[in-house]
Design a protein around this motif. Sequence first.
Motif, PDB file in Angstrom:
ATOM      1  N   ALA A  68      27.728  25.178 -34.453  1.00 45.51           N
ATOM      2  CA  ALA A  68      28.369  26.424 -34.894  1.00 45.51           C
ATOM      3  C   ALA A  68      27.833  26.860 -36.254  1.00 45.51           C
ATOM      4  O   ALA A  68      27.607  28.056 -36.484  1.00 45.51           O
ATOM      5  CB  ALA A  68      29.887  26.256 -34.944  1.00 45.51           C
ATOM      6  N   MET A  69      27.606  25.899 -37.141  1.00 47.28           N
ATOM      7  CA  MET A  69      27.063  26.233 -38.464  1.00 47.28           C
ATOM      8  C   MET A  69      25.637  26.774 -38.344  1.00 47.28           C
ATOM      9  O   MET A  69      25.272  27.747 -39.012  1.00 47.28           O
ATOM     10  CB  MET A  69      27.086  25.008 -39.393  1.00 47.28           C
ATOM     11  N   ARG A  70      24.818  26.151 -37.508  1.00 51.13           N
ATOM     12  CA  ARG A  70      23.445  26.631 -37.312  1.00 51.13           C
ATOM     13  C   ARG A  70      23.464  28.038 -36.699  1.00 51.13           C
ATOM     14  O   ARG A  70      22.669  28.891 -37.061  1.00 51.13           O
ATOM     15  CB  ARG A  70      22.633  25.701 -36.399  1.00 51.13           C
ATOM     16  N   ALA A  71      24.377  28.277 -35.760  1.00 51.92           N
ATOM     17  CA  ALA A  71      24.489  29.608 -35.149  1.00 51.92           C
ATOM     18  C   ALA A  71      24.912  30.642 -36.192  1.00 51.92           C
ATOM     19  O   ALA A  71      24.386  31.761 -36.220  1.00 51.92           O
ATOM     20  CB  ALA A  71      25.478  29.576 -33.991  1.00 51.92           C
ATOM     21  N   ALA A  72      25.836  30.264 -37.064  1.00 49.53           N
ATOM     22  CA  ALA A  72      26.283  31.181 -38.115  1.00 49.53           C
ATOM     23  C   ALA A  72      25.148  31.494 -39.087  1.00 49.53           C
ATOM     24  O   ALA A  72      24.995  32.639 -39.529  1.00 49.53           O
ATOM     25  CB  ALA A  72      27.477  30.582 -38.858  1.00 49.53           C
ATOM     26  N   GLU A  73      24.347  30.483 -39.412  1.00 55.96           N
ATOM     27  CA  GLU A  73      23.207  30.718 -40.298  1.00 55.96           C
ATOM     28  C   GLU A  73      22.199  31.667 -39.648  1.00 55.96           C
ATOM     29  O   GLU A  73      21.669  32.562 -40.308  1.00 55.96           O
ATOM     30  CB  GLU A  73      22.534  29.394 -40.646  1.00 55.96           C
ATOM     31  N   ALA A  74      21.939  31.472 -38.362  1.00 59.17           N
ATOM     32  CA  ALA A  74      21.014  32.369 -37.660  1.00 59.17           C
ATOM     33  C   ALA A  74      21.577  33.782 -37.603  1.00 59.17           C
ATOM     34  O   ALA A  74      20.840  34.762 -37.777  1.00 59.17           O
ATOM     35  CB  ALA A  74      20.722  31.840 -36.256  1.00 59.17           C
ATOM     36  N   ASP A  75      22.875  33.903 -37.377  1.00 60.17           N
ATOM     37  CA  ASP A  75      23.502  35.228 -37.376  1.00 60.17           C
ATOM     38  C   ASP A  75      23.365  35.898 -38.740  1.00 60.17           C
ATOM     39  O   ASP A  75      23.099  37.099 -38.828  1.00 60.17           O
ATOM     40  CB  ASP A  75      24.987  35.130 -37.004  1.00 60.17           C
ATOM     41  N   ALA A  76      23.545  35.122 -39.809  1.00 55.96           N
ATOM     42  CA  ALA A  76      23.471  35.685 -41.165  1.00 55.96           C
ATOM     43  C   ALA A  76      22.064  36.174 -41.481  1.00 55.96           C
ATOM     44  O   ALA A  76      21.896  37.279 -42.037  1.00 55.96           O
ATOM     45  CB  ALA A  76      23.918  34.644 -42.186  1.00 55.96           C
ATOM     46  N   THR A  77      21.051  35.383 -41.130  1.00 48.87           N
ATOM     47  CA  THR A  77      19.682  35.829 -41.430  1.00 48.87           C
ATOM     48  C   THR A  77      19.283  37.002 -40.543  1.00 48.87           C
ATOM     49  O   THR A  77      18.556  37.890 -40.970  1.00 48.87           O
ATOM     50  CB  THR A  77      18.671  34.667 -41.297  1.00 48.87           C
ATOM     51  N   ARG A  78      19.790  37.016 -39.301  1.00 50.22           N
ATOM     52  CA  ARG A  78      19.529  38.149 -38.406  1.00 50.22           C
ATOM     53  C   ARG A  78      20.156  39.423 -38.985  1.00 50.22           C
ATOM     54  O   ARG A  78      19.536  40.494 -38.991  1.00 50.22           O
ATOM     55  CB  ARG A  78      20.082  37.857 -37.017  1.00 50.22           C
ATOM     56  N   GLU A  79      21.381  39.302 -39.476  1.00 48.84           N
ATOM     57  CA  GLU A  79      22.058  40.458 -40.078  1.00 48.84           C
ATOM     58  C   GLU A  79      21.304  40.958 -41.303  1.00 48.84           C
ATOM     59  O   GLU A  79      21.207  42.168 -41.523  1.00 48.84           O
ATOM     60  CB  GLU A  79      23.501  40.103 -40.450  1.00 48.84           C
ATOM     61  N   ALA A  80      20.753  40.045 -42.090  1.00 48.67           N
ATOM     62  CA  ALA A  80      19.976  40.455 -43.255  1.00 48.67           C
ATOM     63  C   ALA A  80      18.743  41.253 -42.825  1.00 48.67           C
ATOM     64  O   ALA A  80      18.383  42.244 -43.460  1.00 48.67           O
ATOM     65  CB  ALA A  80      19.564  39.232 -44.074  1.00 48.67           C
ATOM     66  N   LEU A  81      18.117  40.825 -41.741  1.00 51.30           N
ATOM     67  CA  LEU A  81      16.980  41.588 -41.216  1.00 51.30           C
ATOM     68  C   LEU A  81      17.426  42.935 -40.669  1.00 51.30           C
ATOM     69  O   LEU A  81      16.754  43.952 -40.869  1.00 51.30           O
ATOM     70  CB  LEU A  81      16.257  40.795 -40.131  1.00 51.30           C
ATOM     71  N   PHE A  82      18.552  42.964 -39.973  1.00 50.17           N
ATOM     72  CA  PHE A  82      19.063  44.230 -39.454  1.00 50.17           C
ATOM     73  C   PHE A  82      19.356  45.212 -40.583  1.00 50.17           C
ATOM     74  O   PHE A  82      19.183  46.424 -40.426  1.00 50.17           O
ATOM     75  CB  PHE A  82      20.332  44.024 -38.632  1.00 50.17           C
TER      76      PHE A  82
END
Length: 126
Positions: A68-82
């Motif tokens: 879940a933590m790794r998924a949250a980190e990926a979501d955060a970096t994806r959002e930064a790119l978005f």
Amino acid sequence: MIRPQLSADGLAVRLPLAEHVDPLLDELALAYAQDPDAVGRLLAAHAASVVALDIAACSNDATDYGRAMRAAEADATREALFDECPAAVAVDPLLDPDDAISLAGRITRTAAHIRHRTAQNRNARP
């Protein structure tokens, strides 16, 4: 509007989404051209997050919390790119109720065509 199509082999319904992804890639390229260092760092951070998520997803030792933590980190970096790509909203088109019903009807008709054709092939005797 998404236009459902038959796949090349005629056995599945294809939902072509490239027209929604193309503007996102264009925006990412423009953002990179404007500030290659910042966007490059964001891309590298996102790549690292995605790799960490993949490793956690495949690991027998990883905990659900770790995944879940790794998924949250990926979501955060994806959002930064978005955030660098204003066209990101085009990736998830919003359909009003009439358009959603129309799309569902088109998918159903296309799938029914496949089912009807494959049923005829099963029933055909040489």
